[in-house]
Design a protein around this motif. Sequence first.
Motif, PDB file in Angstrom:
ATOM      1  N   GLU A 182      48.601  46.326  37.109  1.00 51.73           N
ATOM      2  CA  GLU A 182      48.295  46.481  38.529  1.00 51.73           C
ATOM      3  C   GLU A 182      48.549  47.914  38.992  1.00 51.73           C
ATOM      4  OE1 GLU A 182      49.559  44.565  42.857  1.00 51.73           O
ATOM      5  OE2 GLU A 182      50.412  43.774  40.983  1.00 51.73           O
ATOM      6  N   LEU A 193      38.736  50.428  44.664  1.00 54.00           N
ATOM      7  CA  LEU A 193      38.991  49.062  45.118  1.00 54.00           C
ATOM      8  C   LEU A 193      39.245  49.019  46.618  1.00 54.00           C
ATOM      9  CD1 LEU A 193      41.300  47.798  42.208  1.00 54.00           C
ATOM     10  CD2 LEU A 193      38.901  47.219  42.609  1.00 54.00           C
ATOM     11  N   SER A 197      37.104  46.751  49.162  1.00 55.44           N
ATOM     12  CA  SER A 197      37.754  45.802  50.073  1.00 55.44           C
ATOM     13  C   SER A 197      37.455  46.135  51.524  1.00 55.44           C
ATOM     14  CB  SER A 197      39.272  45.824  49.836  1.00 55.44           C
ATOM     15  OG  SER A 197      39.581  45.437  48.518  1.00 55.44           O
ATOM     16  N   GLY A 234      42.906  44.423  46.497  1.00 55.54           N
ATOM     17  CA  GLY A 234      42.344  43.387  45.632  1.00 55.54           C
ATOM     18  C   GLY A 234      42.687  43.555  44.171  1.00 55.54           C
ATOM     19  N   ALA A 235      43.576  44.486  43.826  1.00 57.44           N
ATOM     20  CA  ALA A 235      43.922  44.689  42.414  1.00 57.44           C
ATOM     21  C   ALA A 235      44.621  43.465  41.833  1.00 57.44           C
ATOM     22  CB  ALA A 235      44.817  45.916  42.274  1.00 57.44           C
ATOM     23  N   THR A 237      44.478  40.334  42.922  1.00 57.70           N
ATOM     24  CA  THR A 237      43.535  39.216  42.863  1.00 57.70           C
ATOM     25  C   THR A 237      42.581  39.374  41.688  1.00 57.70           C
ATOM     26  OG1 THR A 237      43.647  39.016  45.255  1.00 57.70           O
ATOM     27  CG2 THR A 237      41.798  37.945  44.157  1.00 57.70           C
ATOM     28  N   LEU A 238      42.125  40.594  41.463  1.00 57.72           N
ATOM     29  CA  LEU A 238      41.244  40.837  40.330  1.00 57.72           C
ATOM     30  C   LEU A 238      41.946  40.553  39.010  1.00 57.72           C
ATOM     31  CD1 LEU A 238      38.593  41.962  39.174  1.00 57.72           C
ATOM     32  CD2 LEU A 238      39.605  44.250  39.321  1.00 57.72           C
ATOM     33  N   LEU A 239      43.188  40.964  38.881  1.00 58.10           N
ATOM     34  CA  LEU A 239      43.927  40.746  37.644  1.00 58.10           C
ATOM     35  C   LEU A 239      44.190  39.258  37.403  1.00 58.10           C
ATOM     36  CD1 LEU A 239      46.499  43.678  37.701  1.00 58.10           C
ATOM     37  CD2 LEU A 239      44.489  43.438  36.241  1.00 58.10           C
ATOM     38  N   GLY A 241      42.363  36.764  38.449  1.00 58.08           N
ATOM     39  CA  GLY A 241      41.100  36.148  38.042  1.00 58.08           C
ATOM     40  C   GLY A 241      40.755  36.441  36.592  1.00 58.08           C
ATOM     41  N   LEU A 242      40.956  37.676  36.171  1.00 59.39           N
ATOM     42  CA  LEU A 242      40.680  38.037  34.786  1.00 59.39           C
ATOM     43  C   LEU A 242      41.657  37.362  33.818  1.00 59.39           C
ATOM     44  CD1 LEU A 242      39.903  41.847  35.157  1.00 59.39           C
ATOM     45  CD2 LEU A 242      38.281  39.971  34.824  1.00 59.39           C
TER      46      LEU A 242
END
Length: 264
Positions: A182, A193, A197, A234-235, A237-239, A241-242
């Motif tokens: 992150e 990002l 956002s 959103g970092a 949230t992106l992590l 999800g991945l």
Amino acid sequence: MQRSRAGPLHQIATNKPRNRNTSSHGTAWRGRSLAGMSSLTPLRCARLPVSAPVPWPALALGGAALVLALDPVRWLVGSWTDPAYDSSGYVVFAAAAAMFLWSVTSPVTAPRGSERSVAFALLGASAVVRLAGQVLAVNMLGALCLVADVLALGLLCRLGQRKRAVSPGWLAVVFAFSLPLERVLQRSIGYLLQELSAGGACGVLSAFYSDLVCQGVRLIVNGADVLVDLPCSGARTLLLGLLGYAVAAALCRPSPGRAAAGAM
């Protein structure tokens, strides 16, 4: 006088057949002995197990990789407890370790391929890069090489060829999320990002506020100045999800084409 002479001669004559019988009996006994000896099972000396040659190059490579991995492992564990990183990597590490143990405790169901040579090549490459990271004092570079080490370990343990198969490549990706990614994302593509956002927030709020003003990462709503900060970029949230996708791919083991399609 003739009878007395004939008596011993007669006795000698009568003893000759008895001697012949005795000789034939001895010959028959010797024949049976030889026949019995020929029927005996020959003794065979047990062969001593031939010891396999010691793979000294592989042992030297593994030892060097282990020694070079001590500092990156120490730095990684320290990042889990350092408030500056704000990382929950120990949870991800526990999940990756549980998946590894779940797979490695099941029997192998496929023949061995060329995974061993690929694994040793990965260990050698990661050792060289990790050595460069230590010389340059770049801790993150050495820690990233741990991902290659996990991939090599999964190949050596043949995780993809077991009854409870797990993809070694995707397991290494899952382990990668135990690193403080992150903060890396915030430092590398954090502003991008933030822009994404802020654009999404501007599109949603414009339907409710007619006087909304969008200026990059700055939003002005009813005279209030709002900035999209890094924690709101959103970092995380992106992590997350991945990470969920990597765990599912490690268990389902999709083909590269399907994995790319699923990621899109």
